[in-house]
Design a protein around this motif. Structure first.
Motif, mmCIF file in Angstrom:
data_model
loop_
_atom_site.group_PDB
_atom_site.id
_atom_site.type_symbol
_atom_site.label_atom_id
_atom_site.label_comp_id
_atom_site.label_asym_id
_atom_site.label_seq_id
_atom_site.Cartn_x
_atom_site.Cartn_y
_atom_site.Cartn_z
ATOM 1 N N HIS A 156 0.883 -1.280 -0.116
ATOM 2 C CA HIS A 156 -0.110 -0.130 0.109
ATOM 3 C C HIS A 156 0.927 1.189 -0.030
ATOM 4 N N LEU A 157 2.138 1.055 0.261
ATOM 5 C CA LEU A 157 3.152 2.124 0.257
ATOM 6 C C LEU A 157 4.224 2.170 -0.807
ATOM 7 N N GLU A 158 4.536 3.171 -1.198
ATOM 8 C CA GLU A 158 5.518 3.396 -2.275
ATOM 9 C C GLU A 158 6.900 3.840 -1.528
ATOM 10 N N PHE A 159 8.015 3.008 -1.762
ATOM 11 C CA PHE A 159 9.244 3.152 -1.201
ATOM 12 C C PHE A 159 10.337 3.406 -2.000
ATOM 13 N N ARG A 160 11.117 4.704 -1.812
ATOM 14 C CA ARG A 160 11.997 5.011 -2.725
ATOM 15 C C ARG A 160 13.109 5.361 -1.975
ATOM 16 N N PRO A 161 13.884 4.244 -1.636
ATOM 17 C CA PRO A 161 15.026 4.441 -0.628
ATOM 18 C C PRO A 161 16.260 5.068 -1.284
ATOM 19 N N ILE A 162 16.850 5.898 -0.466
ATOM 20 C CA ILE A 162 18.041 6.677 -0.938
ATOM 21 C C ILE A 162 19.414 6.154 -0.324
ATOM 22 N N ALA A 163 19.053 5.782 1.080
ATOM 23 C CA ALA A 163 20.219 5.548 2.005
ATOM 24 C C ALA A 163 19.550 4.660 3.279
ATOM 25 N N GLY A 164 20.328 3.910 3.471
ATOM 26 C CA GLY A 164 19.979 2.822 4.820
ATOM 27 C C GLY A 164 19.153 1.694 4.483
ATOM 28 N N LEU A 165 19.621 0.680 3.714
ATOM 29 C CA LEU A 165 19.033 -0.377 3.696
ATOM 30 C C LEU A 165 18.816 -1.372 4.505
ATOM 31 N N PRO A 166 17.759 -2.119 4.972
ATOM 32 C CA PRO A 166 17.767 -3.089 6.219
ATOM 33 C C PRO A 166 18.618 -3.927 5.985
ATOM 34 N N PHE A 167 19.433 -4.409 7.061
ATOM 35 C CA PHE A 167 20.451 -5.357 7.297
ATOM 36 C C PHE A 167 21.674 -5.318 6.594
ATOM 37 N N SER A 168 22.159 -4.143 6.515
ATOM 38 C CA SER A 168 23.183 -3.698 5.673
ATOM 39 C C SER A 168 24.356 -3.637 6.456
ATOM 40 N N GLY A 169 24.166 -3.617 7.962
ATOM 41 C CA GLY A 169 25.307 -3.264 9.086
ATOM 42 C C GLY A 169 25.844 -1.890 8.796
ATOM 43 N N SER A 170 24.937 -1.036 8.281
ATOM 44 C CA SER A 170 25.502 0.311 8.207
ATOM 45 C C SER A 170 25.008 1.327 9.620
ATOM 46 N N GLU A 171 25.400 2.405 9.513
ATOM 47 C CA GLU A 171 25.093 3.286 10.554
ATOM 48 C C GLU A 171 23.395 3.616 10.604
ATOM 49 N N ALA A 172 22.795 3.483 11.685
ATOM 50 C CA ALA A 172 21.386 3.237 12.026
ATOM 51 C C ALA A 172 20.633 4.749 11.543
ATOM 52 N N ARG A 173 20.640 5.200 10.279
ATOM 53 C CA ARG A 173 19.968 5.959 9.654
ATOM 54 C C ARG A 173 19.497 5.513 8.521
ATOM 55 N N ALA A 174 18.262 6.306 7.921
ATOM 56 C CA ALA A 174 17.473 5.864 6.626
ATOM 57 C C ALA A 174 16.956 7.100 6.024
ATOM 58 N N LEU A 175 16.866 6.938 4.735
ATOM 59 C CA LEU A 175 16.261 8.161 3.794
ATOM 60 C C LEU A 175 15.704 7.880 2.681
ATOM 61 N N GLY A 176 14.550 8.450 2.307
ATOM 62 C CA GLY A 176 13.929 7.928 1.275
ATOM 63 C C GLY A 176 12.457 8.652 0.944
ATOM 64 N N TRP A 177 12.031 8.515 -0.229
ATOM 65 C CA TRP A 177 10.890 9.198 -0.587
ATOM 66 C C TRP A 177 9.591 8.226 -0.351
ATOM 67 N N SER A 178 8.620 8.774 0.165
ATOM 68 C CA SER A 178 7.490 7.563 -0.068
ATOM 69 C C SER A 178 6.030 8.360 -0.053
ATOM 70 N N ARG A 179 4.969 7.537 -0.462
ATOM 71 C CA ARG A 179 3.602 8.051 -0.590
ATOM 72 C C ARG A 179 2.944 6.701 -0.607
ATOM 73 N N PHE A 180 1.337 6.879 -0.614
ATOM 74 C CA PHE A 180 0.431 5.817 -0.727
ATOM 75 C C PHE A 180 0.570 5.476 -2.195
ATOM 76 N N THR A 181 0.553 4.108 -2.541
ATOM 77 C CA THR A 181 0.734 3.752 -3.865
ATOM 78 C C THR A 181 -0.433 4.146 -4.701
ATOM 79 N N GLU A 182 -1.649 4.055 -4.076
ATOM 80 C CA GLU A 182 -3.004 4.570 -4.823
ATOM 81 C C GLU A 182 -2.982 5.908 -5.184
ATOM 82 N N HIS A 183 -1.827 6.543 -4.603
ATOM 83 C CA HIS A 183 -1.926 8.064 -5.199
ATOM 84 C C HIS A 183 -0.567 8.483 -5.803
ATOM 85 N N SER A 184 -0.002 7.492 -6.580
ATOM 86 C CA SER A 184 1.131 7.173 -7.354
ATOM 87 C C SER A 184 1.095 7.631 -8.868
ATOM 88 N N GLY A 185 -0.258 7.771 -9.121
ATOM 89 C CA GLY A 185 -0.423 8.156 -10.678
ATOM 90 C C GLY A 185 -0.490 9.688 -10.689
#
Length: 279
Positions: A156-185
């Protein structure tokens, strides 16, 4: 009606409405599940919807919510109870509880609504938060988040990750664009709602997942958020930029700060969560 709106559908029990308090029946849908209960964003959205459903004070907008989630909200017929705590000259405080089908209380929230204040001063430049540098959202590919690795509500959500992928062992930060998929048109004419903005800030994975190198179960136990714009001023077709970071952690309990930013650089929501490692 889109699926998020359908997920918030509830009916006020008029026989339980007295002195500003009321009870609503909320049939929690299975399609918004996360683990053993409903996605926390849906829970927060339903809490706000229950309060705004009866429009007790039209001139007062939702300003903050503090929600303690001490049990999963399962799918099925749940009950939401709303009661006024205090109604001041320009601000009101409300207590909102959610009970599961067995009668056990799952959440307890305090929601503050209020009129615009300090109109004789310009506080628009007081903020010290700076929008993270991020590429244009249209240049960031969307990635699917769905079972078996992702939660049930993920599609139901759109994920456009820029940084901070899960289980990558990196610094505990995340960044990305998001919205509801039904409004992605094509962009719709309306803006976001308070329920949608306060929900989607919970949509991204915990920043603690970025630090891990293998999956572990985590759960939000407290959620506090400040709504810092008129939601309708943000076009629903535009994604929001989500930044998050674990600021501190102790004995499996993490403190995570999140912010939502608009495409034009405004802070929309500031959110603090206590997220615990379950197992």
């Amino acid at each position: 009606m889109d699926s998020f709106e359908q997920g918030l559908s509830m009916t006020i029990d008029q026989s339980k409405t007295t002195d500003g308090s009321f009870r609503a029946s909320w049939p929690v849908p299975d399609e918004w599940q996360q683990g053993r209960g409903a996605w926390g964003g849906l829970v927060v959205g339903a809490t706000i919807r229950a309060l705004t459903l009866v429009k007790p004070e039209p001139g007062r907008s939702v300003r903050t919510i503090s929600c303690h989630m001490f049990g999963p909200v399962p799918n099925g017929d749940c009950v939401i109870e709303v009661a006024p705590v205090r109604r001041g000259a320009a601000m009101s405080t409300w207590a909102v509880s959610i009970w599961d089908p067995s009668g056990a209380r799952c959440t307890e929230s305090i929601v503050i609504t209020g009129e615009a204040r300090g109109e004789d001063i310009d506080c628009s430049e007081w903020g010290t938060a700076t929008m993270p540098t991020a590429p244009d959202w249209q240049q960031v590919p969307a990635v699917p988040v769905a079972p078996p690795m992702g939660p049930v509500f993920g599609p139901h959500l759109e994920f456009r990750p820029i940084a901070g992928l899960p289980f990558s062992g990196s610094e505990a930060r995340a960044l990305g664009w998001s919205r509801f998929t039904e409004h992605s048109g094509p962009q719709e004419k309306r803006g976001w709602t308070a329920e949608e903005l306060l929900a989607i800030v919970d949509g991204w994975w915990p920043a603690g997942y970025v630090r891990l190198t293998a999956p572990r179960t985590m759960a939000t136990v407290s959620f506090s958020a400040h709504l810092l714009v008129d939601p309708s001023s943000v076009p629903i077709g535009e994604p929001v930029l989500m930044e998050s970071a674990v600021t501190s952690a102790y004995e499996g309990f993490t403190s995570e700060i999140r912010r939502l930013w608009s495409v034009d650089g405004r802070v929309l929501v500031e959110n603090l969560q206590s997220i615990v490692v379950v197992n």
